[in-house]
Write a protein that holds these residues in place. Structure first.
Motif, PDB file in Angstrom:
ATOM      1  N   LYS A 305       0.833  -1.210   0.000  1.00  0.00           N
ATOM      2  CA  LYS A 305       0.000   0.000   0.000  1.00  0.00           C
ATOM      3  C   LYS A 305       0.863   1.253   0.000  1.00  0.00           C
ATOM      4  CE  LYS A 305      -3.882  -2.180   2.441  1.00  0.00           C
ATOM      5  NZ  LYS A 305      -4.621  -2.246   3.736  1.00  0.00           N
ATOM      6  N   LEU A 306       1.979   1.194   0.716  1.00  0.00           N
ATOM      7  CA  LEU A 306       2.886   2.342   0.771  1.00  0.00           C
ATOM      8  C   LEU A 306       3.497   2.627  -0.594  1.00  0.00           C
ATOM      9  CD1 LEU A 306       4.504   4.477   2.311  1.00  0.00           C
ATOM     10  CD2 LEU A 306       6.116   2.666   2.974  1.00  0.00           C
ATOM     11  N   ILE A 307       3.960   1.580  -1.273  1.00  0.00           N
ATOM     12  CA  ILE A 307       4.533   1.770  -2.613  1.00  0.00           C
ATOM     13  C   ILE A 307       3.486   2.334  -3.559  1.00  0.00           C
ATOM     14  CG2 ILE A 307       5.570   0.591  -4.588  1.00  0.00           C
ATOM     15  CD1 ILE A 307       6.679  -1.486  -2.594  1.00  0.00           C
ATOM     16  N   GLU A 308       2.263   1.814  -3.489  1.00  0.00           N
ATOM     17  CA  GLU A 308       1.182   2.311  -4.345  1.00  0.00           C
ATOM     18  C   GLU A 308       0.863   3.769  -4.035  1.00  0.00           C
ATOM     19  OE1 GLU A 308      -1.542   2.190  -7.371  1.00  0.00           O
ATOM     20  OE2 GLU A 308      -0.253   0.518  -6.801  1.00  0.00           O
ATOM     21  N   THR A 309       0.889   4.136  -2.757  1.00  0.00           N
ATOM     22  CA  THR A 309       0.612   5.519  -2.355  1.00  0.00           C
ATOM     23  C   THR A 309       1.660   6.480  -2.892  1.00  0.00           C
ATOM     24  OG1 THR A 309      -0.490   4.797  -0.324  1.00  0.00           O
ATOM     25  CG2 THR A 309       0.330   7.057  -0.366  1.00  0.00           C
ATOM     26  N   LEU A 310       2.922   6.080  -2.838  1.00  0.00           N
ATOM     27  CA  LEU A 310       4.005   6.961  -3.260  1.00  0.00           C
ATOM     28  C   LEU A 310       4.236   6.932  -4.772  1.00  0.00           C
ATOM     29  CD1 LEU A 310       6.677   6.375  -0.456  1.00  0.00           C
ATOM     30  CD2 LEU A 310       4.818   8.047  -0.553  1.00  0.00           C
ATOM     31  N   ASN A 311       3.780   5.879  -5.433  1.00  0.00           N
ATOM     32  CA  ASN A 311       4.001   5.768  -6.879  1.00  0.00           C
ATOM     33  C   ASN A 311       2.793   5.137  -7.563  1.00  0.00           C
ATOM     34  OD1 ASN A 311       5.396   5.893  -9.334  1.00  0.00           O
ATOM     35  ND2 ASN A 311       6.399   3.915  -9.015  1.00  0.00           N
ATOM     36  N   PRO A 312       1.638   5.818  -7.527  1.00  0.00           N
ATOM     37  CA  PRO A 312       0.407   5.223  -8.071  1.00  0.00           C
ATOM     38  C   PRO A 312       0.447   5.004  -9.583  1.00  0.00           C
ATOM     39  CG  PRO A 312       0.060   7.525  -7.475  1.00  0.00           C
ATOM     40  CD  PRO A 312       1.405   7.150  -6.945  1.00  0.00           C
ATOM     41  N   THR A 313       1.330   5.730 -10.299  1.00  0.00           N
ATOM     42  CA  THR A 313       1.416   5.550 -11.751  1.00  0.00           C
ATOM     43  C   THR A 313       2.433   4.488 -12.154  1.00  0.00           C
ATOM     44  OG1 THR A 313       3.097   7.291 -11.968  1.00  0.00           O
ATOM     45  CG2 THR A 313       0.776   7.963 -12.134  1.00  0.00           C
TER      46      THR A 313
END
Length: 452
Positions: A305-313
């Motif tokens: 979730k953290l990786i997705e939050t910081l790099n959603p694209t």
């Protein structure tokens, strides 16, 4: 460049979130004045340099290169001196020189320098001579001396940190642009106390090999190649004091979004990566490549979730996952993380921090690390990535170009009773010059072993 609009985000939206590892400044008015002053000062780096670093990290995420990130645990304002900076640049250059020669791929140099002035702490206070005083949190926040007044968080240090970083960056640029790393003269990179190391003969042979190669290239192409005289050198620090980092975060002309212009890359610490916390709120709005320290305790789902939050694209070159498990836990905890990240399709750069999970105190209470433990974690990291079909693209090391005695072991066999001989660090123990070069040789060999 991919862009995600964070409608409620601003460089100071982190103030609405729970914040950790940021001390209570007794004079809030002075803090705001220093913050406003810092906002108006010129940027320390440019958005073009940041984007160039991100592009190079994107190449590494594809397996085309290697990241060498290293430097001081916590920089000291008093160490902003030419010999200290020169020694740090020398050791990072020589390490990259060894890696390039042995691995035959581009090596990206990122220093923990020109901004690594703050450190996390487990407790806000400590007892000294029966008095409770603030813990030392790095020169950006307070002084190291144990007098209670010096330990009080001082907002003026934000301004001093900016100026010290600027002086360091100016000198770094002068060294890298004006031939300090000239491959015509690699012998200039040597430091005298390397001569007694078991790898010295091998290093000398590599210097000779490089010199011959340069002469051959110039014989068939007489024009001088500037790439043989200059190197790219990037800066990084842990974005711990959000007043410092957010004050230097701003939009730039003709580019979307905001850049933290105090460093090329910043990282999120193991103690500040809560999804609903102030640091994650800040990190999700900057265009810089960002590191995420991952070590126990951690949850795989929360990390995803953290990786997705910081790099959603899912932008390549945006995220560097810096794992720090320790030699005893890495084989248990790293494989599942690799599998989960691959399953989600996240294009991360994997880097190993073998330092922070392997710290211990001697019987005399001296904090240290054992070189054998550090290299054991490196070996495990390479082996695990290979078995999982993944690419370990970097190492993250606390080191110095000085001849300190802070970590035991290595080719010279530093013993615990020798630590007091030249123990300089205010925080965590660092590899010294010889140990750093030895580490470079061993990392290169493990990389080659992992490639089959």
């Amino acid at each position: 460049m991919p862009e995600v609009v964070h409608k409620s985000w601003s460089p100071i939206s982190w103030k609405e979130k729970p914040v950790k590892q940021l001390p209570d400044y007794p004079d809030q008015k002075e803090l705001e004045q220093c913050y406003e002053m810092l906002k108006d000062l010129p940027p320390l780096v440019t958005s073009w340099e940041i984007d160039a670093l991100k592009n190079k990290l994107a190449d590494i995420s594809d397996g085309n290169g290697f990241l060498l990130q290293g430097g001081d645990c916590a920089e000291s304002f008093d160490a902003t001196k030419a010999p200290k900076i020169v020694n740090m640049v020398k050791v990072l250059l020589q390490m990259s020189f060894i890696l390039i020669h042995e691995m035959g791929i581009p090596v990206l140099r990122v220093g923990r320098i020109a901004g690594q002035y703050a450190k996390p702490r487990s407790n806000d206070f400590e007892m000294v001579d029966g008095e409770e005083i603030h813990n030392y949190r790095g020169d950006l926040i307070n002084g190291f001396e144990s007098e209670s007044g010096i330990r009080i968080p001082d907002p003026q240090r934000l301004i001093e940190g900016y100026h010290k970083a600027g002086l360091t960056l100016n000198f770094l640029r002068a060294l890298s642009e004006e031939g300090f790393a000239d491959l015509h003269h690699p012998e200039q990179w040597e430091l005298d106390f390397m001569r007694n190391n078991e790898y010295y003969a091998e290093y000398e042979e590599m210097v000779s090999s490089i010199t011959k190669a340069v002469k051959f290239v110039e014989a068939i192409a007489p024009d001088t190649f500037t790439t043989l005289q200059k190197v790219d050198f990037y800066t990084s620090h842990e974005a711990l004091n959000l007043y410092y980092d957010s004050a230097q975060t701003r939009p730039v002309p003709r580019k979307p979004g905001h850049y933290n212009l105090s460093a090329h890359m910043v990282w999120l610490g193991n103690r500040t990566r809560e999804l609903d916390g102030a640091h994650v709120e800040y990190f999700k709005g900057i265009n810089n490549p960002v590191g995420i320290k991952i070590g126990p305790p951690f949850e795989i789902d929360e990390t995803l979730k953290l990786i997705e939050t910081l790099n959603p694209t899912h932008e390549k070159g945006k995220i560097v996952l810096i794992t720090r498990f320790g030699k005893d836990l890495i084989e248990e905890q790293l494989p599942g993380l690799i599998q989960a990240v691959r399953r989600e399709g996240f294009p991360v750069v994997w880097s190993s921090d073998p330092m922070h999970g392997n710290t211990f105190s001697t019987g005399g209470g001296i904090k240290t690390r054992n070189f054998d433990d550090i290299i054991r974690e490196v070996r495990s990291a390479f082996a695990i990535h290979r078995s999982e079909g993944s690419y370990l693209g970097g190492v993250h090391l606390e080191l110095t170009g000085d001849n300190v005695t802070e970590c035991v072991g290595g080719a010279k066999g530093l013993e615990e009773n020798e630590l007091n001989r030249n123990y300089e660090t205010f925080c965590d123990p660092r590899l010294n010059y010889e140990q750093s070069l030895e580490m470079a040789f061993l990392v290169a060999r493990e990389w080659k072993n992992s490639r089959g």
